[in-house]
Write a protein that holds these residues in place. Structure first.
Motif, PDB file in Angstrom:
ATOM      1  N   SER A 171     -35.782 -37.778  -6.855  1.00 29.91           N
ATOM      2  CA  SER A 171     -37.061 -37.362  -6.257  1.00 29.91           C
ATOM      3  C   SER A 171     -38.050 -38.513  -6.231  1.00 29.91           C
ATOM      4  CB  SER A 171     -37.656 -36.187  -7.049  1.00 29.91           C
ATOM      5  OG  SER A 171     -36.785 -35.082  -7.063  1.00 29.91           O
ATOM      6  N   LEU A 172     -38.158 -39.232  -7.351  1.00 33.54           N
ATOM      7  CA  LEU A 172     -39.096 -40.349  -7.410  1.00 33.54           C
ATOM      8  C   LEU A 172     -38.728 -41.446  -6.423  1.00 33.54           C
ATOM      9  CD1 LEU A 172     -39.513 -40.646 -11.301  1.00 33.54           C
ATOM     10  CD2 LEU A 172     -41.117 -39.646  -9.666  1.00 33.54           C
ATOM     11  N   SER A 193     -32.986 -38.940  -2.429  1.00 36.80           N
ATOM     12  CA  SER A 193     -32.173 -40.130  -2.173  1.00 36.80           C
ATOM     13  C   SER A 193     -30.693 -39.778  -2.263  1.00 36.80           C
ATOM     14  CB  SER A 193     -32.502 -41.210  -3.206  1.00 36.80           C
ATOM     15  OG  SER A 193     -31.560 -42.253  -3.147  1.00 36.80           O
ATOM     16  N   PRO A 194     -29.907 -39.937  -1.176  1.00 40.56           N
ATOM     17  CA  PRO A 194     -28.488 -39.539  -1.208  1.00 40.56           C
ATOM     18  C   PRO A 194     -27.691 -40.275  -2.282  1.00 40.56           C
ATOM     19  CG  PRO A 194     -29.210 -39.933   1.043  1.00 40.56           C
ATOM     20  CD  PRO A 194     -30.316 -40.409   0.150  1.00 40.56           C
ATOM     21  N   GLN A 195     -27.954 -41.580  -2.465  1.00 36.72           N
ATOM     22  CA  GLN A 195     -27.184 -42.343  -3.445  1.00 36.72           C
ATOM     23  C   GLN A 195     -27.415 -41.825  -4.865  1.00 36.72           C
ATOM     24  OE1 GLN A 195     -29.240 -43.681  -1.169  1.00 36.72           O
ATOM     25  NE2 GLN A 195     -27.818 -44.675   0.261  1.00 36.72           N
ATOM     26  N   CYS A 255     -26.854 -30.105  -3.833  1.00 37.75           N
ATOM     27  CA  CYS A 255     -26.122 -30.979  -2.903  1.00 37.75           C
ATOM     28  C   CYS A 255     -25.965 -30.304  -1.541  1.00 37.75           C
ATOM     29  CB  CYS A 255     -24.750 -31.329  -3.472  1.00 37.75           C
ATOM     30  SG  CYS A 255     -24.805 -32.439  -4.888  1.00 37.75           S
ATOM     31  N   ARG A 256     -25.667 -29.029  -1.547  1.00 43.09           N
ATOM     32  CA  ARG A 256     -25.492 -28.318  -0.288  1.00 43.09           C
ATOM     33  C   ARG A 256     -26.801 -28.262   0.496  1.00 43.09           C
ATOM     34  NH1 ARG A 256     -22.068 -25.170   2.367  1.00 43.09           N
ATOM     35  NH2 ARG A 256     -22.941 -23.537   3.710  1.00 43.09           N
ATOM     36  N   ALA A 257     -27.894 -28.007  -0.189  1.00 42.24           N
ATOM     37  CA  ALA A 257     -29.185 -27.962   0.495  1.00 42.24           C
ATOM     38  C   ALA A 257     -29.568 -29.329   1.042  1.00 42.24           C
ATOM     39  CB  ALA A 257     -30.262 -27.473  -0.463  1.00 42.24           C
ATOM     40  N   GLY A 258     -29.059 -30.399   0.409  1.00 42.27           N
ATOM     41  CA  GLY A 258     -29.345 -31.749   0.873  1.00 42.27           C
ATOM     42  C   GLY A 258     -28.313 -32.299   1.826  1.00 42.27           C
ATOM     43  N   PHE A 263     -19.425 -34.164   0.214  1.00 43.26           N
ATOM     44  CA  PHE A 263     -19.160 -35.100  -0.882  1.00 43.26           C
ATOM     45  C   PHE A 263     -18.775 -34.343  -2.150  1.00 43.26           C
ATOM     46  CE2 PHE A 263     -20.999 -37.086  -4.696  1.00 43.26           C
ATOM     47  CZ  PHE A 263     -20.307 -38.296  -4.722  1.00 43.26           C
ATOM     48  N   ALA A 264     -19.535 -33.310  -2.491  1.00 42.16           N
ATOM     49  CA  ALA A 264     -19.256 -32.532  -3.698  1.00 42.16           C
ATOM     50  C   ALA A 264     -17.934 -31.771  -3.582  1.00 42.16           C
ATOM     51  CB  ALA A 264     -20.403 -31.563  -3.963  1.00 42.16           C
ATOM     52  N   ARG A 265     -17.670 -31.237  -2.408  1.00 47.68           N
ATOM     53  CA  ARG A 265     -16.452 -30.440  -2.221  1.00 47.68           C
ATOM     54  C   ARG A 265     -15.194 -31.282  -2.375  1.00 47.68           C
ATOM     55  NH1 ARG A 265     -17.870 -26.465   2.921  1.00 47.68           N
ATOM     56  NH2 ARG A 265     -18.851 -24.790   1.691  1.00 47.68           N
TER      57      ARG A 265
END
Length: 495
Positions: A171-172, A193-195, A255-258, A263-265
């Motif tokens: 978030s920051l 931030s995706p990373q 992760c899904r909302a973003g 990637f998670a799956r």
């Protein structure tokens, strides 16, 4: 209401610890479990939102499913406790009984927590509170098992803490105000931030996956499940692992909302299949039937994350399998504990003819094996079929093929051990090892006659577990069906 769900079992832990009678103390477990179950059902079916602490505590559709299952599981285990502890009159049960209630309170807190930090604290508390229960037999093997559980669990929970920091920093890094509330994280997920979100998910998945017992972080399970009393093994396999699974689902929602669900799956599908493969290898030619149940738990934790990784209808199947697996583990751990008690050993070299010596426990152990390996008409067949059907429908043909192949290997490997235990002629009671009063050893030789037999107190609770497993294979009650569909939609679609 939401505060009572947590405070009631903690209060019962204090009352139980204060009771001085080793004989009457275990009877507080069914009474307290019934009270918690009543509070849970009232909260689940109460109109409106059940929340507290300004949104830090919230009973959402996912929490309703897992908390309802946990409360039923604990209640059924509590019915078994008085009969079992009466047989273990040589061992003080004050710490065990109090710890069971305290663990219930902390597991409830995990399921109600909507703050990442609060959930982490509750998860760590379940680790610390479960350790004395694993050490109940107080011998060298149970000490080693407890040490491994604490050591590996602490490493996992430390990684989860680091992942929580990464999630806050995501978030920051994007110029947003840092927060650890799940609702706010889901809302802000597209801007994170995706990373850093990827790094946070990996660390949290490994950390809480260690608590679940996913491969290759599963190495604490064979010792802990093999040396703990059956009632503790049931609550570890059905309760603590469910808390860790819920924690992973919370992070997956972010992760899904973003838009990072893919990637998670991919990670969950890979680790799910890896866990099944590792379990299949170690269950082949397994001589210790209680350690075999630990590897079975590794397999089914893999099935849970595999279902979430596949997505769609498989999410519903995974949530249903959470319930089916936990209830079936109750059948297996408690009946295995009875067989261990009757023979004074948990090695197939000593245990033969359980159907003759302890007919009820032997029959339930055999039925539990058929259920947990996905045989109809039991509950796990329905949930596993739902997952593989979803995998084929969504084009995950390789995952579906490997899933079925590994299920077949597990069936053969586990079947060899179970059939060795239940079939054949039972040895003469005079030649059996004495009852494991010092607990936990694979083989405890002695000259005393082992007079343990099946009884209502140690058999009826296992029969109740088996009845529910059979019921869920034939018919899913509409209230449960509704809760499962709401939870699956909540996880896949969002609020």
């Amino acid at each position: 209401m939401i505060y009572w769900l947590i405070l009631f079992p903690l209060g019962m832990a204090a009352v139980t610890f204060a009771v001085r009678s080793n004989r009457w103390r275990p009877w507080l477990l069914p009474a307290g479990a019934l009270g918690h179950l009543s509070l849970t059902l009232a909260a689940i079916f109460q109109p409106g939102v059940v929340s507290g602490l300004g949104g830090w505590l919230l009973l959402d559709p996912l929490g309703k499913v897992v908390l309802g299952f946990l409360s039923v599981l604990f209640f059924l285990c509590s019915l078994y406790a008085p009969g079992y502890l009466a047989l273990r009159h040589d061992r003080p049960n004050r710490v065990l009984c109090a710890n069971l209630f305290a663990s219930l309170g902390m597991m409830t807190l995990v399921m109600l927590s909507h703050h990442l930090g609060l959930m982490w604290v509750a998860m760590e508390a379940t680790t610390l509170l479960s350790a004395p229960a694993i050490y109940f037999n107080q011998n060298a093997r149970s000490l080693e098992a407890t040490w491994k559980y604490l050591l590996i669990g602490s490493v996992g929970i430390a990684l989860a803490l680091l992942g929580s920091f990464f999630l806050a920093y995501a978030s920051l890094k994007s110029g947003l105000e840092s927060t650890l509330l799940f609702d706010q994280l889901v809302e802000a997920a597209p801007k994170l931030s995706p990373q850093w979100l990827h790094a946070a998910f990996v660390l949290l998945f490994i950390g809480y996956g260690t608590k679940m017992g996913l491969a290759p972080m599963h190495t604490w399970k064979p010792d802990a499940y093999g040396e703990a009393p059956g009632i503790v093994g049931t609550l570890l396999a059905g309760g603590v692992t469910s808390c860790a699974f819920l924690a992973i689902l919370r992070v997956y929602q972010i992760c899904r909302a973003g838009a990072e669900a893919e990637f998670a799956r991919e990670i969950m599908i890979f680790i799910g299949l890896l866990s099944m493969a590792v379990a299949a290898v170690f269950m082949t030619r397994q001589r210790d039937f209680k350690r075999m149940l630990a590897y079975s738990s590794v397999e089914h934790m893999g099935i849970l994350v595999l279902g979430i990784g596949i997505g769609g209808l498989a999410v519903y199947g995974a949530l249903l399998h959470l319930i089916n697996n936990g209830l079936t583990k109750g059948v297996l751990f408690l009946s295995a504990g009875n067989i261990h008690r009757a023979y004074g050993s948990k090695l197939t070299d000593d245990v033969r003819g359980a159907l003759q010596r302890v007919p009820l426990s032997g029959a339930l152990f055999l039925a539990g094996f058929l259920a947990i390996t996905g045989s109809p008409p039991f509950g796990p067949f329905v949930s596993e079929f739902t997952i593989v059907n979803a995998a084929v429908s969504d084009g995950h043909f390789l995952a579906a093929t490997l899933f079925l192949l590994l299920l077949g290997i597990v069936f053969i490997g586990m079947g060899a051990t179970v059939l060795t235990v239940v079939q054949g002629n039972a040895p003469d009671p005079l030649t059996l090892p004495s009852p494991p009063t010092v607990g936990g050893e694979g083989r405890v030789r002695g000259k005393e006659t082992n007079a343990f037999r099946d009884s209502i107190s140690t058999g009826a609770p296992v029969l109740l577990f088996m009845a529910l497993v059979l019921l869920l294979g034939l018919y899913i009650p509409p209230p449960l069906e509704s809760l499962l569909r709401e939870a699956a939609a909540f996880l896949e679609v969002g609020r």
